[in-house]
Design a protein around this motif. Structure first.
Motif, PDB file in Angstrom:
ATOM      1  N   VAL A 139     -22.130   2.959   3.451  1.00 40.41           N
ATOM      2  CA  VAL A 139     -20.948   2.589   2.675  1.00 40.41           C
ATOM      3  C   VAL A 139     -21.353   1.505   1.677  1.00 40.41           C
ATOM      4  CG1 VAL A 139     -18.607   1.641   2.767  1.00 40.41           C
ATOM      5  CG2 VAL A 139     -19.435   3.090   4.627  1.00 40.41           C
ATOM      6  N   THR A 140     -20.911   1.628   0.430  1.00 41.21           N
ATOM      7  CA  THR A 140     -21.178   0.622  -0.587  1.00 41.21           C
ATOM      8  C   THR A 140     -19.854   0.002  -1.023  1.00 41.21           C
ATOM      9  OG1 THR A 140     -20.991   2.211  -2.406  1.00 41.21           O
ATOM     10  CG2 THR A 140     -23.175   1.949  -1.392  1.00 41.21           C
ATOM     11  N   TYR A 141     -19.922  -1.046  -1.833  1.00 40.29           N
ATOM     12  CA  TYR A 141     -18.695  -1.700  -2.293  1.00 40.29           C
ATOM     13  C   TYR A 141     -17.833  -0.725  -3.098  1.00 40.29           C
ATOM     14  CZ  TYR A 141     -20.623  -6.183  -0.826  1.00 40.29           C
ATOM     15  OH  TYR A 141     -21.133  -7.211  -0.078  1.00 40.29           O
ATOM     16  N   LYS A 142     -18.467   0.054  -3.963  1.00 39.44           N
ATOM     17  CA  LYS A 142     -17.726   1.013  -4.780  1.00 39.44           C
ATOM     18  C   LYS A 142     -17.061   2.069  -3.905  1.00 39.44           C
ATOM     19  CE  LYS A 142     -18.284   4.373  -8.537  1.00 39.44           C
ATOM     20  NZ  LYS A 142     -19.242   4.997  -9.503  1.00 39.44           N
ATOM     21  N   LYS A 143     -17.811   2.577  -2.934  1.00 41.63           N
ATOM     22  CA  LYS A 143     -17.263   3.598  -2.047  1.00 41.63           C
ATOM     23  C   LYS A 143     -16.168   3.009  -1.162  1.00 41.63           C
ATOM     24  CE  LYS A 143     -21.525   6.305  -2.014  1.00 41.63           C
ATOM     25  NZ  LYS A 143     -22.696   6.775  -1.223  1.00 41.63           N
ATOM     26  N   ALA A 144     -16.310   1.738  -0.785  1.00 44.34           N
ATOM     27  CA  ALA A 144     -15.310   1.081   0.060  1.00 44.34           C
ATOM     28  C   ALA A 144     -13.960   1.018  -0.649  1.00 44.34           C
ATOM     29  CB  ALA A 144     -15.780  -0.323   0.423  1.00 44.34           C
ATOM     30  N   ILE A 145     -13.954   0.699  -1.937  1.00 46.01           N
ATOM     31  CA  ILE A 145     -12.680   0.599  -2.660  1.00 46.01           C
ATOM     32  C   ILE A 145     -12.055   1.981  -2.855  1.00 46.01           C
ATOM     33  CG2 ILE A 145     -13.676   0.709  -4.982  1.00 46.01           C
ATOM     34  CD1 ILE A 145     -10.703  -1.460  -3.848  1.00 46.01           C
ATOM     35  N   ILE A 146     -12.894   3.010  -3.062  1.00 41.84           N
ATOM     36  CA  ILE A 146     -12.371   4.371  -3.206  1.00 41.84           C
ATOM     37  C   ILE A 146     -11.780   4.856  -1.884  1.00 41.84           C
ATOM     38  CG2 ILE A 146     -12.962   6.774  -3.704  1.00 41.84           C
ATOM     39  CD1 ILE A 146     -15.130   5.734  -5.601  1.00 41.84           C
ATOM     40  N   ILE A 147     -12.475   4.581  -0.788  1.00 40.28           N
ATOM     41  CA  ILE A 147     -11.954   4.936   0.536  1.00 40.28           C
ATOM     42  C   ILE A 147     -10.669   4.156   0.807  1.00 40.28           C
ATOM     43  CG2 ILE A 147     -12.421   4.863   3.020  1.00 40.28           C
ATOM     44  CD1 ILE A 147     -15.401   5.227   2.343  1.00 40.28           C
ATOM     45  N   GLY A 148     -10.617   2.902   0.329  1.00 36.99           N
ATOM     46  CA  GLY A 148      -9.412   2.091   0.474  1.00 36.99           C
ATOM     47  C   GLY A 148      -8.230   2.676  -0.281  1.00 36.99           C
ATOM     48  N   ILE A 149      -8.493   3.238  -1.449  1.00 40.65           N
ATOM     49  CA  ILE A 149      -7.425   3.890  -2.222  1.00 40.65           C
ATOM     50  C   ILE A 149      -6.897   5.099  -1.453  1.00 40.65           C
ATOM     51  CG2 ILE A 149      -6.931   5.200  -4.327  1.00 40.65           C
ATOM     52  CD1 ILE A 149      -8.939   3.359  -5.774  1.00 40.65           C
ATOM     53  N   ALA A 150      -7.813   5.839  -0.810  1.00 41.76           N
ATOM     54  CA  ALA A 150      -7.395   6.984   0.008  1.00 41.76           C
ATOM     55  C   ALA A 150      -6.502   6.520   1.152  1.00 41.76           C
ATOM     56  CB  ALA A 150      -8.625   7.702   0.556  1.00 41.76           C
ATOM     57  N   GLN A 151      -6.820   5.373   1.742  1.00 48.19           N
ATOM     58  CA  GLN A 151      -5.995   4.826   2.826  1.00 48.19           C
ATOM     59  C   GLN A 151      -4.613   4.438   2.310  1.00 48.19           C
ATOM     60  OE1 GLN A 151      -6.889   2.011   6.466  1.00 48.19           O
ATOM     61  NE2 GLN A 151      -6.895   0.772   4.612  1.00 48.19           N
ATOM     62  N   ALA A 152      -4.546   3.900   1.100  1.00 47.84           N
ATOM     63  CA  ALA A 152      -3.257   3.512   0.528  1.00 47.84           C
ATOM     64  C   ALA A 152      -2.375   4.737   0.279  1.00 47.84           C
ATOM     65  CB  ALA A 152      -3.472   2.733  -0.762  1.00 47.84           C
ATOM     66  N   ILE A 153      -2.984   5.811  -0.191  1.00 49.77           N
ATOM     67  CA  ILE A 153      -2.235   7.047  -0.437  1.00 49.77           C
ATOM     68  C   ILE A 153      -1.703   7.618   0.878  1.00 49.77           C
ATOM     69  CG2 ILE A 153      -2.428   9.431  -1.275  1.00 49.77           C
ATOM     70  CD1 ILE A 153      -4.508   8.417  -3.278  1.00 49.77           C
ATOM     71  N   ALA A 154      -2.437   7.350   1.960  1.00 47.66           N
ATOM     72  CA  ALA A 154      -2.068   7.895   3.265  1.00 47.66           C
ATOM     73  C   ALA A 154      -0.863   7.212   3.895  1.00 47.66           C
ATOM     74  CB  ALA A 154      -3.263   7.819   4.216  1.00 47.66           C
ATOM     75  N   VAL A 155      -0.218   6.276   3.197  1.00 47.54           N
ATOM     76  CA  VAL A 155       1.044   5.732   3.710  1.00 47.54           C
ATOM     77  C   VAL A 155       2.141   6.792   3.651  1.00 47.54           C
ATOM     78  CG1 VAL A 155       0.447   3.371   3.029  1.00 47.54           C
ATOM     79  CG2 VAL A 155       1.775   4.791   1.463  1.00 47.54           C
ATOM     80  N   MET A 156       1.896   7.844   2.870  1.00 48.88           N
ATOM     81  CA  MET A 156       2.857   8.948   2.809  1.00 48.88           C
ATOM     82  C   MET A 156       2.869   9.678   4.143  1.00 48.88           C
ATOM     83  SD  MET A 156       4.145   9.287  -0.367  1.00 48.88           S
ATOM     84  CE  MET A 156       4.477  11.025  -0.606  1.00 48.88           C
ATOM     85  N   PRO A 157       4.041   9.906   4.733  1.00 43.82           N
ATOM     86  CA  PRO A 157       4.097  10.650   5.996  1.00 43.82           C
ATOM     87  C   PRO A 157       3.607  12.075   5.803  1.00 43.82           C
ATOM     88  CG  PRO A 157       6.300  10.378   5.056  1.00 43.82           C
ATOM     89  CD  PRO A 157       5.382   9.531   4.241  1.00 43.82           C
ATOM     90  N   GLY A 158       2.603  12.449   6.562  1.00 40.59           N
ATOM     91  CA  GLY A 158       2.025  13.786   6.432  1.00 40.59           C
ATOM     92  C   GLY A 158       0.605  13.753   5.912  1.00 40.59           C
ATOM     93  N   ILE A 159       0.208  12.647   5.278  1.00 38.57           N
ATOM     94  CA  ILE A 159      -1.181  12.487   4.843  1.00 38.57           C
ATOM     95  C   ILE A 159      -1.898  11.667   5.911  1.00 38.57           C
ATOM     96  CG2 ILE A 159      -2.748  11.551   3.112  1.00 38.57           C
ATOM     97  CD1 ILE A 159      -0.734  12.085   1.001  1.00 38.57           C
TER      98      ILE A 159
END
Length: 262
Positions: A139-159
Motif C-alpha cells: 500500500v502506498t500513500y496514493k493508493k491509501a487515499i484512493i482506497i479511502g475514497i472507496a470507503q467513503a462511497i461505501a457509506v451508501m447502504p448496499g455498497i
C-alpha cells in the motif's frame, strides 16, 4: 425492536461487515424482512459497527501492538508510515461524516430499491477483481487515499465497505494479504470516532432502541465479526471474491424485485 430482533440484526452486521456483501445494506434488508419500523435513528447501526471494530482489534491485536511499538522510536519507520497511511485513508469518510451526516442518515430508511441497486454495483466491483494483477505490491500513500475514497462511497447502504476497499486495492495492484489487512485496520479510526461522537452528543440516550437491545446486538455482532474476519482473510488470500459478486447480483435483483412486487 425486540431483543431477538436486535440479536438477529447484530449477527447479520457481524457477518456482513467483513464479507464483501454490505453490512449496512443487509441491516436495511433485515429490518424490512423482520418488519421493523425504520427511522433516521442510526444509533443501533453505529453501535453494532463499533462492536465489529472490537472484533477487528481482537483478530489483529498483534499487528496493532507492533504499530504502536513503532511509534515510540525516533526514526520515520514502517510502522509510522503505515499509521500515516491509515489516517490519510480515513480523511474522505470523515469528511462525508462531518459535512453530509444528515444526508447519509436519510438513506437509512428501509429503501430496499436503493439497497438493491447498490448491491448490483458492489457485485460489479467485485467482478472486476477477477482481472486484477496476480502479483501485488504494498500500500502506498496514493493508493491509501484512493482506497479511502472507496470507503467513503461505501457509506451508501448496499455498497460493501470491505468489498469496495479490498477490490479497489486489488485493482490498484496491492498484494492480497496486505490489502485485506489494510482494509480491516483502516475502519478503526472512522468507526471508533463515530461511536465517540454518539456518546459525546448524547444521542445514544435518545435512541429508539432500548439499552438492552443495543447491548445484545453489540455482543452478537462482536462474536459473529470474529468468525467472519478470520473467514474473509482466507477468502481474499485464495482470490474467491467472484462468488460474492454472484451473491450480490442475486441479492440485488431480489431486493429490487421485492420493491416492485410488495
Amino acid at each position: 425492536m425486540s431483543l431477538l430482533e436486535a440479536i438477529i440484526l447484530g449477527i447479520i452486521q457481524g457477518l456482513t461487515e467483513f464479507l464483501p456483501v454490505s453490512s449496512s445494506g443487509h441491516l436495511e434488508l433485515g429490518k424490512a424482512i423482520l418488519g421493523i419500523e425504520t427511522t433516521e435513528d442510526v444509533t443501533f447501526t453505529v453501535v453494532v459497527h463499533g462492536a465489529t471494530v472490537l472484533s477487528t482489534i481482537v483478530i489483529f491485536w498483534r499487528d496493532i501492538m507492533d504499530l504502536f511499538r513503532g511509534l515510540f522510536t525516533t526514526s520515520w519507520n514502517e510502522s509510522k508510515q503505515y499509521i500515516a497511511m491509515l489516517i490519510i485513508s480515513s480523511f474522505p469518510v470523515i469528511f462525508v461524516g462531518l459535512f453530509f451526516k444528515d444526508e447519509v442518515e436519510s438513506l437509512f430508511t428501509g429503501n430496499v430499491l436503493l439497497v438493491g441497486c447498490m448491491l448490483l454495483l458492489t457485485g460489479a466491483l467485485l467482478s472486476f477483481t477477477y482481472y486484477s494483477p496476480k502479483e501485488g505490491g504494498p500500500v502506498t500513500y496514493k493508493k491509501a487515499i484512493i482506497i479511502g475514497i472507496a470507503q467513503a462511497i461505501a457509506v451508501m447502504p448496499g455498497i460493501s465497505r470491505s468489498g469496495s476497499t479490498i477490490a479497489t486495492g486489488l485493482l490498484l495492484g496491492v498484494d492480497k494479504k496486505k490489502v485485506a489487512r489494510f482494509s480491516f485496520l483502516m475502519v478503526l479510526i472512522p468507526i471508533l470516532g463515530a461511536n465517540c461522537k454518539e456518546i459525546l452528543d448524547g444521542e445514544m440516550a435518545n435512541s429508539v432502541v432500548p439499552p438492552i437491545g443495543l447491548i445484545a446486538g453489540a455482543i452478537a455482532a462482536f462474536l459473529a465479526g470474529v468468525l467472519a474476519c478470520k473467514w474473509m482473510i482466507a477468502i481474499v488470500t485464495r482470490g474467491k471474491l467472484i462468488y460474492f459478486a454472484y451473491y450480490c447480483f442475486a441479492a440485488g435483483v431480489i431486493a429490487i424485485a421485492s420493491h416492485f412486487l410488495v
